[in-house]
Design a protein around this motif. Structure first.
Motif, short mmCIF file in Angstrom:
data_model
loop_
_atom_site.label_atom_id
_atom_site.label_comp_id
_atom_site.label_asym_id
_atom_site.label_seq_id
_atom_site.Cartn_x
_atom_site.Cartn_y
_atom_site.Cartn_z
N GLY A 260 -44.58 -35.89 -25.83
CA GLY A 260 -43.62 -36.28 -25.11
C GLY A 260 -43.70 -35.29 -23.65
N HIS A 261 -44.09 -34.11 -23.95
CA HIS A 261 -43.82 -33.12 -22.89
C HIS A 261 -45.00 -32.50 -22.88
CE1 HIS A 261 -39.41 -34.00 -22.72
NE2 HIS A 261 -39.56 -33.85 -23.99
N PRO A 262 -46.40 -32.90 -22.54
CA PRO A 262 -47.41 -31.99 -22.52
C PRO A 262 -47.50 -30.87 -21.62
CG PRO A 262 -47.54 -34.35 -21.25
CD PRO A 262 -46.29 -34.29 -21.93
N HIS A 263 -46.90 -30.69 -20.55
CA HIS A 263 -46.94 -29.62 -19.75
C HIS A 263 -45.60 -28.65 -19.45
CE1 HIS A 263 -50.94 -31.44 -19.13
NE2 HIS A 263 -50.31 -32.29 -18.63
N THR A 264 -44.68 -29.28 -20.25
CA THR A 264 -43.43 -28.46 -19.90
C THR A 264 -43.28 -27.29 -20.56
OG1 THR A 264 -42.24 -30.72 -20.08
CG2 THR A 264 -40.81 -29.03 -20.35
N PRO A 265 -42.75 -26.49 -19.90
CA PRO A 265 -42.57 -25.10 -20.32
C PRO A 265 -41.79 -25.14 -21.57
CG PRO A 265 -41.96 -24.85 -18.03
CD PRO A 265 -42.28 -26.59 -18.48
N LEU A 266 -42.40 -24.55 -22.77
CA LEU A 266 -41.89 -24.69 -24.10
C LEU A 266 -42.00 -23.24 -24.68
CD1 LEU A 266 -41.34 -26.19 -26.78
CD2 LEU A 266 -43.69 -26.64 -27.12
N LEU A 267 -40.84 -22.74 -25.06
CA LEU A 267 -40.66 -21.37 -25.59
C LEU A 267 -40.46 -21.38 -27.00
CD1 LEU A 267 -40.29 -18.31 -25.31
CD2 LEU A 267 -37.97 -18.71 -24.42
N VAL A 268 -41.13 -20.80 -27.91
CA VAL A 268 -40.82 -20.65 -29.32
C VAL A 268 -40.14 -19.47 -29.50
CG1 VAL A 268 -41.83 -20.74 -31.69
CG2 VAL A 268 -42.77 -22.17 -29.81
N VAL A 269 -38.91 -19.59 -30.15
CA VAL A 269 -38.11 -18.03 -30.37
C VAL A 269 -38.08 -17.91 -31.98
CG1 VAL A 269 -36.39 -16.75 -29.92
CG2 VAL A 269 -36.85 -18.45 -28.09
N SER A 270 -38.30 -16.77 -32.32
CA SER A 270 -38.23 -16.43 -33.87
C SER A 270 -36.90 -15.76 -33.86
CB SER A 270 -39.30 -15.36 -34.11
OG SER A 270 -39.15 -14.02 -33.58
N PRO A 271 -36.50 -15.40 -35.10
CA PRO A 271 -35.21 -15.36 -35.58
C PRO A 271 -34.71 -14.07 -35.09
CG PRO A 271 -36.24 -16.18 -37.51
CD PRO A 271 -37.24 -16.07 -36.38
N VAL A 272 -33.44 -13.90 -34.84
CA VAL A 272 -32.83 -12.70 -34.47
C VAL A 272 -32.81 -12.04 -35.80
CG1 VAL A 272 -31.42 -13.72 -32.50
CG2 VAL A 272 -30.38 -13.61 -35.07
N LEU A 273 -32.39 -10.70 -35.58
CA LEU A 273 -32.40 -9.81 -36.58
C LEU A 273 -31.26 -10.12 -37.69
CD1 LEU A 273 -33.50 -6.78 -37.70
CD2 LEU A 273 -31.05 -6.26 -37.00
N CYS A 274 -31.45 -10.28 -39.02
CA CYS A 274 -30.76 -10.69 -39.98
C CYS A 274 -31.02 -10.01 -41.11
CB CYS A 274 -30.52 -12.19 -40.55
SG CYS A 274 -29.64 -12.44 -41.67
N PRO A 275 -30.35 -8.48 -41.17
CA PRO A 275 -31.04 -7.66 -42.32
C PRO A 275 -31.15 -8.22 -43.59
CG PRO A 275 -29.19 -6.57 -40.91
CD PRO A 275 -29.38 -8.23 -40.51
N MET A 276 -30.29 -9.07 -44.19
CA MET A 276 -30.19 -9.42 -45.65
C MET A 276 -31.49 -10.40 -45.87
SD MET A 276 -27.39 -12.39 -46.20
CE MET A 276 -27.39 -13.73 -45.19
N HIS A 277 -32.12 -10.90 -44.66
CA HIS A 277 -33.06 -11.79 -45.00
C HIS A 277 -34.29 -11.01 -44.31
CE1 HIS A 277 -31.93 -15.10 -47.41
NE2 HIS A 277 -30.87 -15.21 -46.55
N GLU A 278 -34.69 -9.91 -43.64
CA GLU A 278 -35.79 -9.34 -43.28
C GLU A 278 -36.95 -9.42 -44.21
OE1 GLU A 278 -36.30 -8.75 -39.94
OE2 GLU A 278 -34.61 -9.65 -39.54
N ASN A 279 -36.53 -8.91 -45.40
CA ASN A 279 -37.47 -8.69 -46.54
C ASN A 279 -37.24 -9.34 -47.74
OD1 ASN A 279 -39.71 -6.76 -45.06
ND2 ASN A 279 -37.68 -5.65 -44.64
N THR A 280 -36.16 -9.95 -47.65
CA THR A 280 -35.62 -10.60 -49.17
C THR A 280 -35.62 -12.02 -48.81
OG1 THR A 280 -34.17 -8.95 -49.44
CG2 THR A 280 -33.96 -10.91 -50.77
N PRO A 281 -36.21 -12.90 -49.54
CA PRO A 281 -36.36 -14.37 -49.52
C PRO A 281 -34.71 -14.94 -49.65
CG PRO A 281 -38.10 -13.58 -50.82
CD PRO A 281 -37.10 -12.58 -50.62
N GLY A 282 -34.85 -16.26 -49.47
CA GLY A 282 -33.50 -16.85 -49.68
C GLY A 282 -33.88 -17.70 -51.13
#
Length: 388
Positions: A260-282
């Motif tokens: 629907g938006h072939p040329h629209t600026p699209l920014l993918v942002v990864s998660p902010v810091l969350c220490p309990m899940h940085e190296n520990t899965p859910g």
């Protein structure tokens, strides 16, 4: 006082308005999407009107809005504050109000049950507005499902005309939804939109940024000049999928948005810091010891050793998102990536820790909003207005 019909042209930020027995219920996902998922968490999140506001042009000095909110109560947890209605006049803060009235939804976090009790309609009233023609916005509580029942003013109103501002469509998890922000205009997307001078459509869905195809189709079908998707934390803290499924799911999600938006600026942002899940899965779970002390706090319950079997952590998610965007950007010059730790990282956690281990407070939302505005809207950022 004049009774003003509640019509769609007075409401901004909602994808759909449902006519109910009392009035209008704003939705942030369309009916087709809601019909494809029976998850109560999603139903609750999408009906909470984060970023939804009434927008009026009027010389009224008094505005009254009748609503029927749904108050959430968590059994054994401290009481939640009432939702806030923020008033803006010509884009500037001009007051806030809350309601004690409304329905009540009592949720037992131990067994997942919920009890709904009906309550009365309430009225928020703003007085002393300047007796001049002005643009008035009432931002609805970002964390309370809110039915619009009646609107009254002491002068005629009309919809705010199109101001030619760009529309920013954002999707994310509970932090994007506004969890633990003090009010609807102090969520980080609302703050960033104000600083960027854009119209916000916020599809931040608490606990529900899960790469669902129906959400991708909602983004695809919603008019927008700028799009951002903040992905990763919910697939970790729900333990929804493994690495094998995550990469293709991200590709499929972006493919659908691009239909629907072939040329629209699209920014993918990864998660902010969350220490309990940085190296520990859910998965993420409530901390029962904190709950016993009347505090709400979360903890990671996965085993770090399971990363070898494909379990996701935030470090894994960031690495995969960066790779996917890098590879796709070779054929998609309007696709961008931002590491969420640029918005909230280790130094920020030291200064402004996450009170419940998962969500920032109002000061944290302000920092993230200001950082996002500087990263995306300013200078040579992906959302900079190059026509200005």
């Amino acid at each position: 006082m004049l009774t003003i019909p509640l019509t769609a042209d007075l409401v901004r930020g909602a994808l759909e308005l449902e006519r109910t027995a009392r009035g209008l219920l704003p939705h942030r996902l369309p009916a087709r999407a809601r019909a494809q998922c029976a998850d109560p968490q999603l139903a609750q999140a999408e009906s909470q009107p984060s970023g939804v506001r009434l927008a009026l042009r009027t010389r009224a000095t008094t505005v009254e809005l009748d609503t029927l909110p749904t108050k959430r109560v968590y059994a054994g947890a401290p009481p939640r504050p009432d939702g806030v209605y923020d008033l803006l006049v010509d884009g500037r803060p001009a007051g806030s109000a809350s309601l004690t009235e409304g329905d009540t939804l009592t949720i037992d976090l131990g067994n997942g049950s919920a009890e709904h009790r009906p309550g009365p309609v309430g009225t928020v009233r703003f007085t002393g507005l300047p007796d001049t023609v002005k643009d008035v916005e009432i931002w609805l509580p970002h964390n309370e499902t809110t039915e619009l029942v009646a609107l009254r003013t002491d002068a005629p109103v009309e919809p705010v005309p199109d101001r030619g501002r760009r529309v920013w469509l954002h999707h994310g998890s509970s932090i994007s939804h506004g969890s633990d922000a003090a009010s609807p205009t102090t969520t980080w997307p609302a703050l960033a939109a104000s600083l960027g001078g854009v119209e916000l459509v916020n599809l931040g869905l608490g606990g529900s940024a899960l790469l669902d195809p129906f959400t991708a189709r909602a983004l695809r079908d919603t008019p927008a000049d700028l799009i951002s998707v903040k992905l990763g934390i919910n697939v970790v803290n729900t333990d929804l999928m493994r690495l094998r499924a995550f990469g293709p799911a991200v590709h499929g999600f972006l493919d659908t948005v691009r239909e629907g938006h072939p040329h629209t600026p699209l920014l993918v942002v990864s998660p902010v810091l969350c220490p309990m899940h940085e190296n520990t899965p859910g998965p993420t779970a409530m901390d029962p010891s904190a709950l016993g002390e009347g505090r709400l706090r979360y903890r990671a319950t996965g085993d770090p050793a399971e990363r070898a079997a494909g379990k996701l952590t935030l470090e894994v998610v960031r690495r995969e998102l960066a790779r996917i965007v890098r590879e796709r950007a070779a054929g998609d010059p309007a696709l961008y990536y931002a590491d969420g730790r640029e918005l909230y990282g280790e130094a920020d956690f030291a200064e402004l820790p996450l009170p419940d281990g998962l969500h920032p407070d109002t000061a944290g939302h302000r920092r993230i909003g200001e950082r996002f505005a500087a990263l995306a809207f300013a200078g040579d950022g992906p959302f900079a207005d190059r026509a200005a």
